[in-house]
Enzyme design. Structure first.
Site, PDB file in Angstrom:
ATOM      1  N   SER A 155       0.952  -1.142  -0.124  1.00  0.00           N
ATOM      2  CA  SER A 155      -0.008   0.016  -0.022  1.00  0.00           C
ATOM      3  C   SER A 155       0.906   1.425   0.068  1.00  0.00           C
ATOM      4  O   SER A 155       0.396   2.468  -0.360  1.00  0.00           O
ATOM      5  CB  SER A 155      -0.916   0.027   1.263  1.00  0.00           C
ATOM      6  OG  SER A 155       0.010   0.204   2.387  1.00  0.00           O
ATOM      7  N   TYR A 166      -4.827  -3.933  -6.274  1.00  0.00           N
ATOM      8  CA  TYR A 166      -4.615  -4.348  -4.924  1.00  0.00           C
ATOM      9  C   TYR A 166      -4.061  -3.079  -3.885  1.00  0.00           C
ATOM     10  O   TYR A 166      -4.447  -2.946  -2.995  1.00  0.00           O
ATOM     11  CB  TYR A 166      -3.768  -5.530  -4.879  1.00  0.00           C
ATOM     12  CG  TYR A 166      -3.493  -6.208  -3.611  1.00  0.00           C
ATOM     13  CD1 TYR A 166      -4.427  -6.598  -2.659  1.00  0.00           C
ATOM     14  CD2 TYR A 166      -2.126  -6.172  -3.061  1.00  0.00           C
ATOM     15  CE1 TYR A 166      -3.888  -7.119  -1.368  1.00  0.00           C
ATOM     16  CE2 TYR A 166      -1.681  -6.752  -1.824  1.00  0.00           C
ATOM     17  CZ  TYR A 166      -2.716  -7.313  -1.075  1.00  0.00           C
ATOM     18  OH  TYR A 166      -2.364  -7.750  -0.022  1.00  0.00           O
TER      19      TYR A 166
END
Length: 261
Positions: A155, A166
């Site tokens: 992330s 994702y």
């Protein structure tokens, strides 16, 4: 105070109720087990009831307390039904661990809108639905609580090709935790994201045939190499317990030094 009493005071979760979503697979499963070992009564939520029953059975066989529950975080009706069942059978929640996730790569130029939506439905929208319902309980009870989310080092960094859906879904999850931490601190709620790095088995069910290339496939890229699964569970127990009352709104990386490079 003896050693057992000290550890109970610092890390014990006795008398607390926890829900772990996606607890029938991946890193969420050992988190459910770890919270139970620390004394919490754990609701084992999963979209496959047989898997929830398997994990709950293992917890109870080891002397813990668990309740298996059918929970599909992508279905709002399922979430509402699950939280109604929790209220009836367990009571108010003290801990929510958002462990339900979808992982997998797809070449970005071939990605469909449906594939993008599926990733965000479980990783972000599903967490939103569960956080909303858990926070209703935590605010109403007056006890506060802990909201935790299973994110990823991906992330923050580009670790594998094909992760354009994702990574952003988990970055959104990080932001959700920070905003909950800010908005609900007055109610005694702490919220944090846990960001695993290259830990084998951190998603037992991977969607999509393309896994991608990149530094995430190279253990030499990480100073301490691939990491052990139990590290995430232990961090979750710590963040859920009495020794972490002053930690909130954080992205906590468990990545073997990846972020240092």
């Amino acid at each position: 105070m003896d050693r057992e009493g000290m550890f109970e005071e610092w890390f014990g979760l006795k008398g607390l109720n926890a829900l772990v979503t996606g607890a029938g697979t991946g890193l969420a499963e050992p988190v459910a087990v770890g919270l139970a070992q620390a004394g919490a009564k754990v609701v084992v939520g999963h979209h496959e009831l047989a898997e929830a029953e398997r994990v709950a059975g293992a917890i109870e066989a080891a002397g813990g307390a668990a309740l298996p529950l059918l929970l599909d975080v992508t279905d709002e009706a399922s979430v509402l039904a699950a939280f109604a069942a929790i209220k009836t059978k367990v009571g108010d929640l003290d801990i929510l661990f958002n462990g339900a996730m979808r992982q997998g790569g797809c070449p970005f130029l071939e990605m469909t809108a449906a594939q993008w939506d599926q990733m965000h439905d479980i990783n972000l929208r599903g967490a939103f639905l569960c956080c909303r319902e858990a926070l209703k309980m935590m605010v109403a009870s007056g006890r506060g609580g802990r909201i935790l989310a299973l994110s990823t080092i991906g992330s923050l960094h580009g670790v594998l090709s094909g992760n354009e859906a994702y990574g952003p879904s988990k970055a959104g999850l990080n932001a959700l935790m920070r905003n909950i931490a800010f908005d609900f601190c007055k109610h005694g709620v702490r919220a944090n994201a846990i960001l695993p790095g290259p830990i084998p088995g951190n998603a037992a069910k991977i969607d999509g045939a393309v896994q991608g290339d990149g530094p995430g496939r190279d253990p030499a890229r990480v100073p301490f190499g691939y990491g052990p699964v139990h590290e995430v569970a232990r961090m979750a127990v710590f963040l859920a317990g009495p020794s972490a009352t002053y930690i909130s709104g954080q992205n906590i990386a468990i990545d073997g030094g990846w972020s240092a490079l």
